[in-house]
Write an enzyme that holds these catalytic residues in place. Structure first.
Site, PDB file in Angstrom:
ATOM      1  N   SER A 127       0.839  -1.201   0.000  1.00 17.96           N
ATOM      2  CA  SER A 127       0.000   0.000   0.000  1.00 17.96           C
ATOM      3  C   SER A 127       0.878   1.257   0.000  1.00 17.96           C
ATOM      4  CB  SER A 127      -0.963  -0.040   1.191  1.00 17.96           C
ATOM      5  OG  SER A 127      -1.968   0.932   1.063  1.00 17.96           O
ATOM      6  N   ASP A 160     -10.193  -3.598  -5.131  1.00 21.61           N
ATOM      7  CA  ASP A 160      -9.241  -2.611  -4.610  1.00 21.61           C
ATOM      8  C   ASP A 160      -9.173  -1.434  -5.570  1.00 21.61           C
ATOM      9  OD1 ASP A 160      -7.156  -1.225  -3.433  1.00 21.61           O
ATOM     10  OD2 ASP A 160      -5.643  -2.761  -3.798  1.00 21.61           O
ATOM     11  N   HIS A 213      -8.076  -5.007  -0.725  1.00 21.13           N
ATOM     12  CA  HIS A 213      -6.952  -4.208  -0.265  1.00 21.13           C
ATOM     13  C   HIS A 213      -6.643  -4.506   1.202  1.00 21.13           C
ATOM     14  CE1 HIS A 213      -4.109  -0.896  -0.464  1.00 21.13           C
ATOM     15  NE2 HIS A 213      -4.476  -0.599   0.762  1.00 21.13           N
TER      16      HIS A 213
END
Length: 409
Positions: free
Chosen positions: A192, A349, A379
């Protein structure tokens, strides 16, 4: 009694309405995921309320909540040696399997950068600590987890500067020798926002002329790579997806740059990179998803590029066009210098297309790329392997990631 039953029924209906999400049929554990998302939304909203009434900054309050939850689910320690130390003024945590300590051979190493929107979590928290223990033990590798400074106490480029300083220190020949690391087998990785920092770090290290040692490969896990287009197909498709929504992501970006929340709604409509923003036109081809994405991901979505917007956003936040913040903005010559690359993406995501576009641009620049795409995953899932957040998606993605590292590093 009747009134109580009516109230209970009403409360249950409202709870179900709040919890329910229209998830794709591919999700293997929809209700646990909906409960996780609902819990996260409650914690976020509670933190925002606390911020509003003056209890503290919402990011710090949210981090406190997450830390409390981590302590509740702290997994048992694995047989790994953990050393907390300082690399050029930056806190790091070094993981070494006990097998390494009795061996005189050199070992591979991974520099890992945690996610959390540049504002949340840390290397010592339960989730990332456990994940790095698993990496060190299963790969028999030296894992260096960098505890970079967080928003709101520090803003871009402080986080980038921290990881760069710590990495340069670790790559010094005498430091690698201290930890018995093979200079030819070092990777950088992150998830991320950590994937964002890992990609930016890899680009910077690749062009440093005086570096003795460089990365053999990079592994990016559902990375966030650009603040240019918040209406890619994955943003449009997953606008109500769990864990990370477009508005939350834009808020993370604005806070990272210490910008104004007044810009958030305009940025969600791409008014910060509208066609009348001359500064943005230079980068437009580098993020053209109508060309960079395969048709199965483009589907019938349309490019959103307003004719007129708000040029003052870029003027107030010039870092929106800084490749150190958005590695997808880098030019082709810099991409040519990147090492062998692994990119994990998840269908559920908003950041899916960031990773896919970066993979395509790297491939066009001549870099060997492995795309590991998961149709049924969301995610953040790779961290969720600890009860009560032990999702099959977490184990599936983590095992695939570790397998690639084991074979490639």
């Amino acid at each position: 009694m009747k009134s109580a039953l009516v109230l209970l029924a009403g409360w249950l209906a409202l709870t179900a309405y709040y919890v329910y999400l229209p998830l794709p049929s591919t999700v293997s554990e929809p209700w646990p995921l909906m409960m996780l998302d609902a819990t996260f939304r409650v914690v976020q909203q509670s933190s925002n309320l606390g911020h509003y009434i003056g209890l503290g900054h919402h990011a710090k309050l949210l981090n406190s909540w997450i830390g409390w939850l981590e302590n509740l689910t702290m997994p048992s320690a694995l047989p790994v040696k953990i050393t907390d130390t300082i690399f050029d003024g930056v806190e790091v945590r070094v993981y070494q399997s006990h097998a390494q300590l009795s061996q005189k051979t050199l070992h591979r190493s991974i520099i890992y950068i945690h996610g959390g929107g540049w504002a949340l979590l840390n290397t010592k928290g339960g989730y990332y600590n456990h994940f790095c223990e698993v990496m060190a033990e299963s790969l028999d590798a030296v894992v260096v987890s960098i505890n970079y400074r967080l928003v709101p106490d520090f803003y871009f480029p402080a986080q980038f500067d921290d990881i760069l300083r710590a990495t340069k220190h670790f790559l010094l020949p005498d430091v690698l020798a201290q930890y018995s690391v093979d200079p030819a087998r070092i990777a950088v990785s992150g998830d991320s926002a950590g994937g964002n920092l890992a990609a930016a770090l890899c680009q910077e290290i690749s062009q440093e002329e005086n570096m003795t040692n460089r990365f053999k490969l990079q592994a990016l896990i559902y990375p966030v790579l650009q603040p240019f287009d918040f209406n890619t197909p994955s943003y449009q498709q997953n606008k109500f997806s769990p864990i990370l929504t477009p508005s939350v992501m834009v808020e993370f970006w604005v806070e990272y740059f210490n910008g104004s929340y007044d810009f958030v709604q305009s940025m969600l409509m791409n008014n910060h990179t509208s066609l009348d923003v001359s500064e943005a036109n230079f980068f437009r081809d580098r993020l053209d998803w109508t060309f960079l994405l395969p048709s199965r991901f483009r589907k019938n979505y349309k490019l959103i590029a307003p004719t007129t917007g708000k040029p003052e956003i870029i003027q107030n936040i010039p870092a929106l066009l800084d490749a150190r913040a958005g590695p997808l903005l880098a030019d082709k010559e810099l991409l040519r210098l990147q090492p062998k690359t692994y990119i994990m993406t998840c269908e559920i995501d908003i950041l899916r297309d960031d990773g896919l576009m970066y993979a395509k641009r790297l491939e066009k620049a001549g870099v060997e790329v492995t795309i590991d795409h998961f149709e049924d995953c969301f995610h953040g899932c790779m961290l969720f392997t600890v009860w009560p957040l032990n999702f099959s998606a977490g184990f599936h993605t983590r095992n695939s990631y570790l397998k690639w590292l084991n074979e490639s590093l």
